[in-house]
Each structure stands twice: as C-alpha cells, then as structure tokens.
Motif scaffolding. Structure first.
Motif, PDB file in Angstrom:
ATOM      1  N   LYS A 121       9.548  10.287 -19.993  1.00 46.06           N
ATOM      2  CA  LYS A 121       9.902  10.893 -21.284  1.00 46.06           C
ATOM      3  C   LYS A 121       9.691   9.898 -22.419  1.00 46.06           C
ATOM      4  CE  LYS A 121      12.573  14.735 -20.209  1.00 46.06           C
ATOM      5  NZ  LYS A 121      12.456  15.931 -20.987  1.00 46.06           N
ATOM      6  N   LYS A 122       9.309  10.427 -23.556  1.00 46.59           N
ATOM      7  CA  LYS A 122       9.215   9.613 -24.767  1.00 46.59           C
ATOM      8  C   LYS A 122      10.597   9.634 -25.416  1.00 46.59           C
ATOM      9  CE  LYS A 122       6.700   8.835 -28.956  1.00 46.59           C
ATOM     10  NZ  LYS A 122       5.688   9.287 -29.902  1.00 46.59           N
ATOM     11  N   LEU A 123      11.262   8.479 -25.372  1.00 48.19           N
ATOM     12  CA  LEU A 123      12.638   8.361 -25.846  1.00 48.19           C
ATOM     13  C   LEU A 123      12.727   7.303 -26.934  1.00 48.19           C
ATOM     14  CD1 LEU A 123      14.410   8.315 -22.355  1.00 48.19           C
ATOM     15  CD2 LEU A 123      14.164  10.269 -23.899  1.00 48.19           C
ATOM     16  N   PRO A 124      13.777   7.353 -27.746  1.00 47.79           N
ATOM     17  CA  PRO A 124      13.984   6.287 -28.741  1.00 47.79           C
ATOM     18  C   PRO A 124      14.074   4.928 -28.047  1.00 47.79           C
ATOM     19  CG  PRO A 124      15.473   8.130 -29.133  1.00 47.79           C
ATOM     20  CD  PRO A 124      14.803   8.396 -27.823  1.00 47.79           C
ATOM     21  N   VAL A 125      13.587   3.906 -28.717  1.00 48.35           N
ATOM     22  CA  VAL A 125      13.530   2.560 -28.135  1.00 48.35           C
ATOM     23  C   VAL A 125      14.900   2.090 -27.666  1.00 48.35           C
ATOM     24  CG1 VAL A 125      13.006   0.139 -28.629  1.00 48.35           C
ATOM     25  CG2 VAL A 125      11.493   1.938 -29.467  1.00 48.35           C
ATOM     26  N   GLN A 126      15.926   2.279 -28.462  1.00 52.55           N
ATOM     27  CA  GLN A 126      17.266   1.815 -28.087  1.00 52.55           C
ATOM     28  C   GLN A 126      17.749   2.509 -26.819  1.00 52.55           C
ATOM     29  OE1 GLN A 126      20.316   2.429 -31.031  1.00 52.55           O
ATOM     30  NE2 GLN A 126      21.832   1.258 -29.892  1.00 52.55           N
ATOM     31  N   LEU A 127      17.497   3.804 -26.700  1.00 48.81           N
ATOM     32  CA  LEU A 127      17.910   4.541 -25.506  1.00 48.81           C
ATOM     33  C   LEU A 127      17.122   4.071 -24.289  1.00 48.81           C
ATOM     34  CD1 LEU A 127      19.543   6.726 -24.099  1.00 48.81           C
ATOM     35  CD2 LEU A 127      17.870   8.413 -24.914  1.00 48.81           C
ATOM     36  N   SER A 128      15.814   3.912 -24.433  1.00 49.17           N
ATOM     37  CA  SER A 128      14.982   3.431 -23.318  1.00 49.17           C
ATOM     38  C   SER A 128      15.434   2.056 -22.852  1.00 49.17           C
ATOM     39  CB  SER A 128      13.513   3.366 -23.735  1.00 49.17           C
ATOM     40  OG  SER A 128      12.990   4.637 -23.898  1.00 49.17           O
ATOM     41  N   TYR A 129      15.729   1.187 -23.795  1.00 44.56           N
ATOM     42  CA  TYR A 129      16.168  -0.167 -23.452  1.00 44.56           C
ATOM     43  C   TYR A 129      17.499  -0.140 -22.706  1.00 44.56           C
ATOM     44  CZ  TYR A 129      17.619  -5.014 -23.958  1.00 44.56           C
ATOM     45  OH  TYR A 129      18.045  -6.297 -23.702  1.00 44.56           O
ATOM     46  N   THR A 130      18.419   0.662 -23.200  1.00 43.83           N
ATOM     47  CA  THR A 130      19.724   0.777 -22.553  1.00 43.83           C
ATOM     48  C   THR A 130      19.582   1.328 -21.138  1.00 43.83           C
ATOM     49  OG1 THR A 130      20.808   1.087 -24.687  1.00 43.83           O
ATOM     50  CG2 THR A 130      22.040   1.793 -22.739  1.00 43.83           C
ATOM     51  N   LEU A 131      18.759   2.347 -20.970  1.00 41.53           N
ATOM     52  CA  LEU A 131      18.532   2.909 -19.634  1.00 41.53           C
ATOM     53  C   LEU A 131      17.903   1.874 -18.705  1.00 41.53           C
ATOM     54  CD1 LEU A 131      17.261   6.488 -20.558  1.00 41.53           C
ATOM     55  CD2 LEU A 131      19.514   5.852 -19.664  1.00 41.53           C
ATOM     56  N   SER A 132      16.958   1.088 -19.217  1.00 39.03           N
ATOM     57  CA  SER A 132      16.313   0.045 -18.400  1.00 39.03           C
ATOM     58  C   SER A 132      17.318  -1.011 -17.953  1.00 39.03           C
ATOM     59  CB  SER A 132      15.190  -0.633 -19.184  1.00 39.03           C
ATOM     60  OG  SER A 132      14.153   0.265 -19.425  1.00 39.03           O
ATOM     61  N   LYS A 133      18.190  -1.438 -18.882  1.00 41.95           N
ATOM     62  CA  LYS A 133      19.221  -2.417 -18.530  1.00 41.95           C
ATOM     63  C   LYS A 133      20.141  -1.859 -17.447  1.00 41.95           C
ATOM     64  CE  LYS A 133      21.475  -4.940 -21.385  1.00 41.95           C
ATOM     65  NZ  LYS A 133      22.253  -5.529 -22.487  1.00 41.95           N
ATOM     66  N   ASN A 134      20.533  -0.604 -17.639  1.00 49.20           N
ATOM     67  CA  ASN A 134      21.471   0.000 -16.694  1.00 49.20           C
ATOM     68  C   ASN A 134      20.853   0.179 -15.316  1.00 49.20           C
ATOM     69  OD1 ASN A 134      23.491   0.042 -18.588  1.00 49.20           O
ATOM     70  ND2 ASN A 134      23.251   2.195 -19.093  1.00 49.20           N
ATOM     71  N   VAL A 135      19.612   0.615 -15.258  1.00 48.01           N
ATOM     72  CA  VAL A 135      18.992   0.824 -13.940  1.00 48.01           C
ATOM     73  C   VAL A 135      18.819  -0.519 -13.220  1.00 48.01           C
ATOM     74  CG1 VAL A 135      16.491   0.775 -14.440  1.00 48.01           C
ATOM     75  CG2 VAL A 135      17.377   2.323 -12.724  1.00 48.01           C
ATOM     76  N   LYS A 136      18.533  -1.573 -13.960  1.00 44.29           N
ATOM     77  CA  LYS A 136      18.399  -2.902 -13.350  1.00 44.29           C
ATOM     78  C   LYS A 136      19.723  -3.326 -12.709  1.00 44.29           C
ATOM     79  CE  LYS A 136      17.135  -7.651 -14.311  1.00 44.29           C
ATOM     80  NZ  LYS A 136      16.791  -8.653 -15.302  1.00 44.29           N
ATOM     81  N   LYS A 137      20.830  -3.103 -13.417  1.00 45.44           N
ATOM     82  CA  LYS A 137      22.150  -3.468 -12.889  1.00 45.44           C
ATOM     83  C   LYS A 137      22.525  -2.599 -11.685  1.00 45.44           C
ATOM     84  CE  LYS A 137      23.606  -5.184 -17.326  1.00 45.44           C
ATOM     85  NZ  LYS A 137      24.424  -4.968 -18.516  1.00 45.44           N
ATOM     86  N   LEU A 138      22.169  -1.322 -11.751  1.00 46.28           N
ATOM     87  CA  LEU A 138      22.452  -0.422 -10.628  1.00 46.28           C
ATOM     88  C   LEU A 138      21.637  -0.810  -9.391  1.00 46.28           C
ATOM     89  CD1 LEU A 138      22.610   2.961 -12.560  1.00 46.28           C
ATOM     90  CD2 LEU A 138      24.524   1.850 -11.386  1.00 46.28           C
ATOM     91  N   ILE A 139      20.396  -1.189  -9.590  1.00 50.65           N
ATOM     92  CA  ILE A 139      19.543  -1.599  -8.462  1.00 50.65           C
ATOM     93  C   ILE A 139      20.104  -2.857  -7.810  1.00 50.65           C
ATOM     94  CG2 ILE A 139      17.279  -2.569  -7.869  1.00 50.65           C
ATOM     95  CD1 ILE A 139      16.074  -0.496  -9.842  1.00 50.65           C
ATOM     96  N   GLU A 140      20.551  -3.817  -8.615  1.00 51.54           N
ATOM     97  CA  GLU A 140      21.149  -5.036  -8.054  1.00 51.54           C
ATOM     98  C   GLU A 140      22.355  -4.686  -7.190  1.00 51.54           C
ATOM     99  OE1 GLU A 140      22.091  -7.556 -11.382  1.00 51.54           O
ATOM    100  OE2 GLU A 140      19.988  -7.935 -11.846  1.00 51.54           O
ATOM    101  N   GLU A 141      23.206  -3.805  -7.681  1.00 49.86           N
ATOM    102  CA  GLU A 141      24.392  -3.405  -6.924  1.00 49.86           C
ATOM    103  C   GLU A 141      23.997  -2.610  -5.680  1.00 49.86           C
ATOM    104  OE1 GLU A 141      28.255  -3.847  -6.215  1.00 49.86           O
ATOM    105  OE2 GLU A 141      27.373  -4.565  -8.080  1.00 49.86           O
ATOM    106  N   TYR A 142      22.973  -1.758  -5.823  1.00 47.66           N
ATOM    107  CA  TYR A 142      22.500  -0.956  -4.694  1.00 47.66           C
ATOM    108  C   TYR A 142      21.980  -1.866  -3.573  1.00 47.66           C
ATOM    109  CZ  TYR A 142      19.744   2.162  -1.813  1.00 47.66           C
ATOM    110  OH  TYR A 142      19.233   2.835  -0.736  1.00 47.66           O
ATOM    111  N   GLU A 143      21.252  -2.909  -3.919  1.00 43.87           N
ATOM    112  CA  GLU A 143      20.724  -3.826  -2.904  1.00 43.87           C
ATOM    113  C   GLU A 143      21.847  -4.519  -2.142  1.00 43.87           C
ATOM    114  OE1 GLU A 143      18.010  -6.207  -5.225  1.00 43.87           O
ATOM    115  OE2 GLU A 143      16.423  -4.685  -5.065  1.00 43.87           O
ATOM    116  N   LEU A 144      22.898  -4.928  -2.842  1.00 42.26           N
ATOM    117  CA  LEU A 144      24.065  -5.519  -2.171  1.00 42.26           C
ATOM    118  C   LEU A 144      24.724  -4.498  -1.247  1.00 42.26           C
ATOM    119  CD1 LEU A 144      25.707  -7.411  -5.166  1.00 42.26           C
ATOM    120  CD2 LEU A 144      24.532  -8.437  -3.208  1.00 42.26           C
ATOM    121  N   MET A 145      24.886  -3.278  -1.751  1.00 41.20           N
ATOM    122  CA  MET A 145      25.504  -2.209  -0.964  1.00 41.20           C
ATOM    123  C   MET A 145      24.665  -1.909   0.268  1.00 41.20           C
ATOM    124  SD  MET A 145      25.160   1.295  -0.136  1.00 41.20           S
ATOM    125  CE  MET A 145      23.978   1.837  -1.325  1.00 41.20           C
ATOM    126  N   ASN A 146      23.340  -1.848   0.104  1.00 37.36           N
ATOM    127  CA  ASN A 146      22.466  -1.508   1.217  1.00 37.36           C
ATOM    128  C   ASN A 146      22.497  -2.573   2.311  1.00 37.36           C
ATOM    129  OD1 ASN A 146      20.638   0.457   2.303  1.00 37.36           O
ATOM    130  ND2 ASN A 146      19.010  -1.042   1.977  1.00 37.36           N
TER     131      ASN A 146
END
Length: 133
Positions: free
Chosen positions: A22-47
């Motif tokens: 999706k074409k999203l506002p820069v601030q929203l895209s950046y926030t989503l990218s930060k959040n997914v990175k943190k979720l992936i780190e936690e997911y790897e520990l959980m896995n």
C-alpha cells in the motif's frame, strides 16, 4: 510497552506485512516498519523456545535428531507425552510479553484518506487494532 500474547506475534507480523504494497504516509510506513522489526525479534525468541518445548521429549534417531512423521510433525513415545507437550505449548502461547510497540493514532490513520495514499480497509484497520491508541 505493549503486552502481546506470544501466540499472537505471527498474526500481528502478517497483519503489518500485508500493508507493504500500500502507498501510505511516510510517518505511518516508518512506524509500521519499526513495529514489525520489534515483533519479528520477539517472534524469533518465542520460536526458539517453542522448538525447545517440541523437542524436549520427542523421539530421536541414532544421531540424536528429532524424528518426524509423514506430516513433518515431531513424534512422541506415547499420547500422554504428546498431550503434555501440547498443554505446555498452549500455556506458553498464552503468556504475555512486553513489546516496545509505537502506537498509531487515529489521526495518523486518517491521513490515508487522501488521494495521495491508499485507503485502508476495515479489515486492515482491525488487523492493526493492537497498536492503535
């Protein structure tokens, strides 16, 4: 910090990743990218822990490697051992963990209601609900 059940991490990552096209506002895209990175780190520990639970009492071959069945699932010496493992997994997946998620405001989401950006569907907004303040 936001409390998220370990069993929800994968779905939360998928929810954010589905917005990647999706074409999203820069601030929203950046926030989503930060959040997914943190979720992936936690997911790897959980896995890693999930695999430990799965392998703890599984059947092993002569090289001490886990034995898998025709469905590529771990095998166990008996049904009681398998049930115990499933109960441990369920308890583990229900465990809440703190993840440093950046909240998204409704105002930030409303910026998508412009001709310059793709409008978010109700399903996409619902998928992001865990991070909306």
């Amino acid at each position: 910090m936001m409390k998220i059940k370990l069993g929800q991490l994968e779905n939360n990552i998928k929810a954010i990743n589905c917005l990647g096209e999706k074409k999203l506002p820069v601030q929203l895209s950046y926030t989503l990218s930060k959040n997914v990175k943190k979720l992936i780190e936690e997911y790897e520990l959980m896995n890693d822990q999930r695999i430990k639970i799965l392998e703890e009492n599984c059947i092993r071959d002569k090289d001490n490697k886990p034995v898998f069945d025709d469905n590529n699932a771990y095998t166990y010496p008996d049904e009681a051992t398998k049930i115990n493992m499933l109960e441990q997994l369920q308890e583990f997946f229900n465990t809440e963990t703190d993840v440093d998620i950046v909240a998204i405001s409704y105002e930030m989401l409303e910026t998508c209601n412009s001709e310059k950006f793709d409008v978010l569907t109700l399903g996409e907004i619902s998928a992001l609900d865990f991070m909306i303040e």
